[in-house]
Design an enzyme around this catalytic site. Structure first.
Site, PDB file in Angstrom:
ATOM      1  N   LYS A 205       0.856  -1.119  -0.125  1.00 24.83           N
ATOM      2  CA  LYS A 205      -0.044   0.136  -0.039  1.00 24.83           C
ATOM      3  C   LYS A 205       0.851   1.315  -0.063  1.00 24.83           C
ATOM      4  O   LYS A 205       0.563   2.148  -0.607  1.00 24.83           O
ATOM      5  CB  LYS A 205      -0.812  -0.077   1.137  1.00 24.83           C
ATOM      6  CG  LYS A 205      -1.635   1.158   1.636  1.00 24.83           C
ATOM      7  CD  LYS A 205      -2.725   1.491   0.407  1.00 24.83           C
ATOM      8  CE  LYS A 205      -3.218   2.827   0.756  1.00 24.83           C
ATOM      9  NZ  LYS A 205      -4.386   3.158  -0.191  1.00 24.83           N
ATOM     10  N   CYS A 259      -3.698  10.654   1.055  1.00 29.10           N
ATOM     11  CA  CYS A 259      -3.035   9.459   0.785  1.00 29.10           C
ATOM     12  C   CYS A 259      -1.510   9.480   0.413  1.00 29.10           C
ATOM     13  O   CYS A 259      -0.690   9.357   1.006  1.00 29.10           O
ATOM     14  CB  CYS A 259      -3.852   8.731  -0.084  1.00 29.10           C
ATOM     15  SG  CYS A 259      -5.628   8.477   0.505  1.00 29.10           S
TER      16      CYS A 259
HETATM   17  N1  SAJ Z   1      -1.686  14.909  -9.084  1.00 25.88           N
HETATM   18  C1  SAJ Z   1      -0.864  15.547  -9.977  1.00 25.88           C
HETATM   19  N2  SAJ Z   1      -0.538  15.069 -11.015  1.00 25.88           N
HETATM   20  C2  SAJ Z   1      -0.980  13.809 -11.563  1.00 25.88           C
HETATM   21  C3  SAJ Z   1      -1.777  13.069 -10.768  1.00 25.88           C
HETATM   22  C4  SAJ Z   1      -2.160  13.444  -9.583  1.00 25.88           C
HETATM   23  O1  SAJ Z   1      -0.340  16.593  -9.543  1.00 25.88           O
HETATM   24  O2  SAJ Z   1      -0.679  13.392 -12.637  1.00 25.88           O
HETATM   25  C5  SAJ Z   1      -2.152  15.158  -7.844  1.00 25.88           C
HETATM   26  C6  SAJ Z   1      -3.568  15.380  -7.515  1.00 25.88           C
HETATM   27  O3  SAJ Z   1      -3.999  16.584  -7.965  1.00 25.88           O
HETATM   28  C7  SAJ Z   1      -3.735  15.486  -6.019  1.00 25.88           C
HETATM   29  C8  SAJ Z   1      -2.898  14.297  -5.699  1.00 25.88           C
HETATM   30  O4  SAJ Z   1      -1.750  14.074  -6.674  1.00 25.88           O
HETATM   31  O5  SAJ Z   1      -3.266  16.369  -5.526  1.00 25.88           O
HETATM   32  C9  SAJ Z   1      -3.138  12.836  -5.383  1.00 25.88           C
HETATM   33  O6  SAJ Z   1      -4.396  12.563  -6.244  1.00 25.88           O
HETATM   34  P1  SAJ Z   1      -4.596  11.242  -7.161  1.00 25.88           P
HETATM   35  O7  SAJ Z   1      -5.839  11.230  -7.991  1.00 25.88           O
HETATM   36  O8  SAJ Z   1      -3.173  10.895  -7.631  1.00 25.88           O
HETATM   37  O9  SAJ Z   1      -4.945  10.296  -5.778  1.00 25.88           O
HETATM   38  P2  SAJ Z   1      -5.806  10.009  -4.654  1.00 25.88           P
HETATM   39  O10 SAJ Z   1      -5.080  10.744  -3.340  1.00 25.88           O
HETATM   40  O11 SAJ Z   1      -6.979  10.679  -4.714  1.00 25.88           O
HETATM   41  O12 SAJ Z   1      -5.954   8.547  -4.619  1.00 25.88           O
HETATM   42  C10 SAJ Z   1      -4.786   7.542  -4.114  1.00 25.88           C
HETATM   43  C11 SAJ Z   1      -4.809   6.472  -5.304  1.00 25.88           C
HETATM   44  N3  SAJ Z   1      -3.628   5.885  -5.218  1.00 25.88           N
HETATM   45  C12 SAJ Z   1      -2.961   5.690  -6.763  1.00 25.88           C
HETATM   46  O13 SAJ Z   1      -3.097   6.000  -7.439  1.00 25.88           O
HETATM   47  C13 SAJ Z   1      -1.537   5.016  -6.448  1.00 25.88           C
HETATM   48  C14 SAJ Z   1      -5.894   5.769  -4.823  1.00 25.88           C
HETATM   49  O14 SAJ Z   1      -5.812   4.615  -5.449  1.00 25.88           O
HETATM   50  C15 SAJ Z   1      -5.634   5.101  -3.281  1.00 25.88           C
HETATM   51  O15 SAJ Z   1      -6.579   4.236  -2.974  1.00 25.88           O
HETATM   52  C16 SAJ Z   1      -5.755   6.283  -2.421  1.00 25.88           C
HETATM   53  O16 SAJ Z   1      -4.589   7.411  -2.800  1.00 25.88           O
HETATM   54  C17 SAJ Z   1      -5.449   5.939  -1.149  1.00 25.88           C
HETATM   55  O17 SAJ Z   1      -6.674   5.986  -0.198  1.00 25.88           O
HETATM   56  O18 SAJ Z   1      -4.406   5.519  -0.668  1.00 25.88           O
END
Ligand code: SAJ
Length: 404
Positions: A205, A259
């Site tokens: 995780k 996360c």
């Molecule tokens: N972000 C960027 N650039 C990107 C992708 C995301 O700047 O290309 C930023 C987003 O704007 C945000 C942050 O990253 O601020 C996180 O967003 P996210 O969509 O990547 O992830 P979360 O936090 O909504 O969910 C994540 C997911 N983990 C992964 O994709 C590895 C989800 O599957 C997990 O279940 C969740 O964390 C968790 O609960 O741990």
């Protein structure tokens, strides 16, 4: 394992409630526990306290059919799921006190043959620690329980689909525990179930989220380089990604949420010497938010010098990512706060189309803010913002690829 079991979930938040509702929708009796009486009351009325598509329908149906109920006390069951938050303390060390207190609450109810599972994101070794705590307090149950770790991996906004369809990694403290937990998840998960041990499942995780953090840090670092080099970073990434083995993520105004901006610290805190890259990625992503705030301030000063008056500002987006209403650990919110700190008497429009009001920020409609501001800073790529007409009449700072 049959569906003729009872399940107690401890923690009815962003993951605990959807999981409880999903299990209950499969005809399994679920008793959810949460320390917050108003959350319990809301759920027992078939309502929900969080925003997540489809969740309300699942909860109201499960409550109505008698498969889901909530309480402020832990109820005796055959399976116990710990789904509480694991934040970090001021020094970025993981705080597993909620997992510990959930386990303490479950302890008196445990009987031979019960299955105890932790789903909360946890530092490596937490499941073994909880095993030791349980057997220390209930020595007569030693080796009579099944104990496992199974992390959730769902994406906010798509939780009900992903809970069913994502693969799950399941690690017990021994093979029997792994098998028992696999049997349990097989009752409601369609994705593949992968067996391992508890420590690997815990690290898995953390690895998933640290991996995404490192990849986003790479994109954010590129955005800083490109800003200096006069290159459009969005075009650059699109072109680099035409290579069959390159897949760069998108830069933004920093990394937020509860996360990805948190979990990597669980690795760094326990393995500081070994996790140089993971730690550096956290720093890079945090620095990006600071840099964005500085950039807005410098743009403001440049405008003032050029036009001889203070500009009005539009801060577009406060959520931690596009198209959600969640402001927790949001870099955009941090930047907006910095803008307030730096403000003198300029007019500032704060925009977040996914919420109606906020305690700190007086919210404006996105079209009005865009029309009236001299400087527009796009912090979050909400869909609404992409419909705004492009203009040369104002200074536009696109930190999230609205115009990519
Ligand atoms: N972000 C960027 N650039 C990107 C992708 C995301 O700047 O290309 C930023 C987003 O704007 C945000 C942050 O990253 O601020 C996180 O967003 P996210 O969509 O990547 O992830 P979360 O936090 O909504 O969910 C994540 C997911 N983990 C992964 O994709 C590895 C989800 O599957 C997990 O279940 C969740 O964390 C968790 O609960 O741990």
């Amino acid at each position: 394992m049959t569906k003729n079991i009872t399940v107690t979930t401890v923690g009815l938040g962003y993951i605990g409630l959807p999981t409880s509702a999903l299990v209950a929708s499969n005809g399994i009796k679920v008793q959810g526990m949460d320390v917050n009486p108003s959350v319990v009351k809301t759920i027992n009325q078939g309502e929900i306290h969080i925003v997540e598509p489809e969740l309300k329908d699942y909860v109201s149906k499960a409550v109505e059919e008698g498969f889901l109920s909530a309480s402020t006390e832990v109820q005796s069951a055959d399976v116990y799921l710990v789904v509480v938050p694991t934040p970090f303390k001021g020094n970025h060390e993981p705080d597993i006190s909620f997992v510990e207190s959930a386990t303490e609450n479950i302890l008196p109810h445990l009987k031979e043959g019960d299955l105890y599972i932790i789903e909360s994101t946890s530092p490596v070794g937490t499941t073994e620690k909880m095993r030791d705590l349980i057997y220390q307090k209930r020595p007569e149950l030693k080796d009579q329980l099944f104990i496992a770790y199974c992390p959730e991996r769902v994406l906010p906004g798509n939780v009900m689909y992903e809970l069913v369809n994502n693969d799950r990694v399941i690690g017990g403290i021994n093979e029997e525990s792994t098998q028992k937990a696999m049997d349990f998840y097989a009752l409601f998960v369609k994705g593949k179930l992968h067996a391992t041990n508890a420590r690997t499942a815990e690290m898995c995780k953390l690895t998933e989220n640290a991996s995404r953090d490192v990849q986003i840090a790479f994109a954010n670092e590129l955005s800083l380089i490109c800003d200096k080099a006069g290159i459009n970073v969005w075009e650059l990434i699109e072109l680099a990604n035409k290579h069959p083995r390159v897949n760069i993520l998108q830069p933004g105004c920093g990394v937020g949420g509860h996360c990805i901006a948190v979990d990597p610290y669980f690795i760094v805190s326990d393995y500081p010497r070994e996790s140089q890259l993971i730690g550096k990625a956290r720093e890079t992503n945090n620095y990006k938010s600071f840099w964005v705030a500085e950039k807005i301030e410098n743009t403001k000063l440049a405008f003032q010098l050029k036009h001889g008056r203070v500009p009005s500002l539009a801060i577009m987006g406060l959520a931690f990512k596009p198209n959600i209403d969640d402001l927790r650990e949001s870099p955009a919110k941090y930047i907006a706060q910095k803008v307030i700190q730096n403000a003198h008497d300029e007019e500032i429009f704060f925009v977040e189309p996914n919420i109606t009001e906020h305690q700190i920020f007086k919210l404006s409609d996105y079209k009005t803010a865009y029309e009236r501001a001299d400087i527009v800073a796009f912090l979050v790529a909400h869909d609404e913002f992409k419909t705004l007409p492009k203009t040369d009449e104002k200074v536009v700072l696109d930190f999230c690829g609205i115009y990519k």
